[in-house]
Design an enzyme around this catalytic site. Sequence first.
Site, short mmCIF file in Angstrom:
data_model
loop_
_atom_site.label_atom_id
_atom_site.label_comp_id
_atom_site.label_asym_id
_atom_site.label_seq_id
_atom_site.Cartn_x
_atom_site.Cartn_y
_atom_site.Cartn_z
N GLN A 128 -0.82 23.56 -29.56
CA GLN A 128 -0.88 22.10 -29.75
C GLN A 128 -2.24 21.68 -30.30
OE1 GLN A 128 -0.95 19.89 -26.07
NE2 GLN A 128 -0.16 18.03 -27.02
N GLY A 129 -2.24 21.06 -31.47
CA GLY A 129 -3.49 20.59 -32.08
C GLY A 129 -3.57 19.07 -32.07
N TYR A 130 -3.80 18.49 -30.89
CA TYR A 130 -4.00 17.05 -30.76
C TYR A 130 -5.51 16.74 -30.67
CZ TYR A 130 0.82 15.34 -29.80
OH TYR A 130 2.14 14.96 -29.88
N SER A 131 -6.17 17.27 -29.61
CA SER A 131 -7.56 16.89 -29.32
C SER A 131 -8.52 17.35 -30.41
CB SER A 131 -8.00 17.51 -27.99
OG SER A 131 -7.08 17.20 -26.98
N GLU A 246 5.36 16.38 -22.48
CA GLU A 246 4.27 17.24 -21.99
C GLU A 246 3.95 16.88 -20.54
OE1 GLU A 246 0.68 17.04 -24.31
OE2 GLU A 246 -0.35 18.54 -23.09
N SER A 395 -6.02 12.71 -19.42
CA SER A 395 -6.62 12.68 -18.08
C SER A 395 -5.83 11.72 -17.17
CB SER A 395 -8.09 12.27 -18.16
OG SER A 395 -8.17 10.88 -18.40
N ASN A 396 -5.97 11.93 -15.86
CA ASN A 396 -5.21 11.11 -14.91
C ASN A 396 -5.66 9.64 -14.94
OD1 ASN A 396 -3.95 13.46 -14.41
ND2 ASN A 396 -4.27 13.48 -12.18
N GLU A 397 -6.92 9.41 -15.33
CA GLU A 397 -7.37 8.01 -15.48
C GLU A 397 -6.54 7.34 -16.59
OE1 GLU A 397 -9.47 10.58 -15.38
OE2 GLU A 397 -10.60 10.21 -13.53
C1 LIG Z 1 -7.50 23.45 -19.66
C2 LIG Z 1 -7.30 22.51 -20.80
C3 LIG Z 1 -6.36 22.79 -21.77
C4 LIG Z 1 -6.18 21.93 -22.87
N1 LIG Z 1 -5.27 22.26 -23.84
C5 LIG Z 1 -5.15 21.47 -24.93
C6 LIG Z 1 -4.29 21.85 -26.02
O1 LIG Z 1 -3.63 22.91 -25.98
N2 LIG Z 1 -4.21 21.04 -27.10
C7 LIG Z 1 -4.90 19.85 -27.17
O2 LIG Z 1 -4.74 19.17 -28.16
N3 LIG Z 1 -5.74 19.48 -26.17
C8 LIG Z 1 -5.89 20.25 -25.06
N4 LIG Z 1 -6.75 19.88 -24.05
C9 LIG Z 1 -7.58 18.70 -24.22
C10 LIG Z 1 -7.22 17.53 -23.30
O3 LIG Z 1 -6.06 16.89 -23.74
C11 LIG Z 1 -8.45 16.61 -23.27
O4 LIG Z 1 -9.48 17.31 -22.60
C12 LIG Z 1 -8.16 15.30 -22.58
O5 LIG Z 1 -7.27 14.51 -23.33
C13 LIG Z 1 -9.45 14.49 -22.30
O6 LIG Z 1 -10.20 14.37 -23.48
P1 LIG Z 1 -11.75 14.76 -23.52
O7 LIG Z 1 -11.91 16.13 -22.96
O8 LIG Z 1 -12.24 14.52 -24.93
O9 LIG Z 1 -12.47 13.76 -22.51
P2 LIG Z 1 -12.94 12.25 -22.82
O10 LIG Z 1 -11.85 11.54 -23.57
O11 LIG Z 1 -14.28 12.30 -23.42
O12 LIG Z 1 -13.02 11.63 -21.36
C14 LIG Z 1 -14.12 11.90 -20.48
C15 LIG Z 1 -13.85 11.19 -19.14
O13 LIG Z 1 -13.78 9.77 -19.33
C16 LIG Z 1 -12.56 9.24 -18.82
N5 LIG Z 1 -12.08 8.17 -19.70
C17 LIG Z 1 -12.04 8.18 -21.05
N6 LIG Z 1 -11.51 7.03 -21.52
C18 LIG Z 1 -11.16 6.29 -20.44
C19 LIG Z 1 -10.55 5.00 -20.25
N7 LIG Z 1 -10.16 4.28 -21.30
N8 LIG Z 1 -10.32 4.57 -18.99
C20 LIG Z 1 -10.69 5.31 -17.92
N9 LIG Z 1 -11.30 6.53 -18.03
C21 LIG Z 1 -11.51 7.01 -19.26
C22 LIG Z 1 -11.58 10.40 -18.83
O14 LIG Z 1 -10.58 10.24 -17.85
C23 LIG Z 1 -12.51 11.59 -18.51
O15 LIG Z 1 -12.67 11.71 -17.12
C24 LIG Z 1 -6.94 20.73 -22.94
C25 LIG Z 1 -7.88 20.43 -21.95
C26 LIG Z 1 -8.08 21.31 -20.89
C27 LIG Z 1 -9.09 20.97 -19.85
#
Ligand SMILES: Cc1cc2nc3c(=O)[nH]c(=O)nc-3n(C[C@H](O)[C@H](O)[C@H](O)COP(=O)(O)OP(=O)(O)OC[C@H]3O[C@@H](n4cnc5c(N)ncnc54)[C@H](O)[C@@H]3O)c2cc1C
Length: 410
Positions: A128-131, A246, A395-397
């Site tokens: 999955q290439g989202y992030s 998902e 994230s759960n938030e």
């Molecule tokens: C083990 C693992 C596997 C993963 N696998 C994949 C994958 O296969 N493909 C893929 O595409 N991605 C993958 N991810 C990425 C994952 O989807 C992101 O880590 C996630 O969406 C959070 O993005 P970020 O890490 O950039 O954190 P950020 O977006 O920078 O967030 C940092 C913190 O701020 C909080 N936050 C941010 N915005 C808000 C808001 N508006 N309100 C309240 N709180 C907020 C978040 O909850 C978090 O605690 C994976 C991540 C992990 C840890």
Amino acid sequence: MEFDWSAADVAFRDEVRAFLDANLTPELRRAGRLATSVYPDHEASMAWQRILHERGWAAPAWPVEHGGCAWSLTQHYIFSRESTLAGAPPLSPMGIRMVAHAIIAYGTPEQQAFYLPRILSGEIFFCQGYSEPEAGSDLASLTMAAVDDGDDLVCTGSKIWTTHATEANWIFCLVRTSRAGKKQQGITFLLIDMTTPGIEIRPLVMTSGEQVQNQVFFDNVRVPKSNVLGQIDDGWTVAKYLLVFERGGGAMAPYLQAMAQEVAVAAAEQPGPDGNPLLDDAAFAARLADARIRSDVLEILEYRTISAMSRGQNPGPAASMLKILATELSQQLTELALEAAGPRGRVYQPHATAPGGPIAEFVPPADGYTSGADWQAVAPLRYFNDRAGSIYAGSNEIQRNILAKAALGL
Ligand SMILES: Cc1cc2nc3c(=O)[nH]c(=O)nc-3n(C[C@H](O)[C@H](O)[C@H](O)COP(=O)(O)OP(=O)(O)OC[C@H]3O[C@@H](n4cnc5c(N)ncnc54)[C@H](O)[C@@H]3O)c2cc1C
């Protein structure tokens, strides 16, 4: 929860049990038992998928015309519960549970005919290439560019945290095809063959030493427009649809209930703070009971979701509820498991297994700190790995934000 099984359900359960008995080799069961998160050993998981596929059971939640099973809600539940209890390794979710549903809903007949049978057989394995480095929670701010060039889109940029990119031969990506309008507009959902020239994968090694996630770089990667899922510039619609699958659509409750049972058995043998069994400690017992009750709540929500999916419906915001409940419950149970495993379970034993990686032969080292029991060895790994549960898949938030808007209308 008590069930009044019908005779047909009992017959189905026996059929599933007989199938699992006959096909789950000791190696496959061990891989299932040692899975430290959603991802067990990759080879074992694919081997199990091939066996299920031969029986027609690799993707029971798909519509029947695409290879799913015409099962009742109870049959879905029986199948996942029996598979979990028998220690079957879980299948990788990215293909069967995620992109396949988007292909079924938004794919052309040609795309469905090409991808779906190959996802089922394991010939095509998606990641999955989202992030992106600057687009996680705020996914719509993604920037990986896809420039229109005749029959192709030419992609440049990078994706991060890509789980199993090194195992996958296809990746589904969100790419930026236009900067006009709101940031949710101008995104396109693209299926990319990982063998296309211009793709480079760099592993991200976790502090635990595990390597399951990666960063993927795209340098002028040519992708035919026929690989667009849905419409160009309207990929956000497809992306949101997939995210719901998902976050929901799995059956975590049986796995968590089995873990709660495992914890109870271990805590009955492990001395607590007063020297009596840990299970008799009122504080510990209350936390375990709370986890068990929550797992029953989760089970009911999962029924609803499976029921909606088997009628071809999208689970909607219930998926966010499931995601929060399942990941936080799993974190709660892995904490209890670590306590119940006792001092030996606290020793970090990465040689026992690695999530999504190979399972090493279990040889207790001479220092005597390694537990002989598989599950004790895995307890710290599960504990560490489950910390990521409240981050991945959104994230759960962010899930709470979605519920506030979509379910509570705030
Ligand atoms: C083990 C693992 C596997 C993963 N696998 C994949 C994958 O296969 N493909 C893929 O595409 N991605 C993958 N991810 C990425 C994952 O989807 C992101 O880590 C996630 O969406 C959070 O993005 P970020 O890490 O950039 O954190 P950020 O977006 O920078 O967030 C940092 C913190 O701020 C909080 N936050 C941010 N915005 C808000 C808001 N508006 N309100 C309240 N709180 C907020 C978040 O909850 C978090 O605690 C994976 C991540 C992990 C840890």
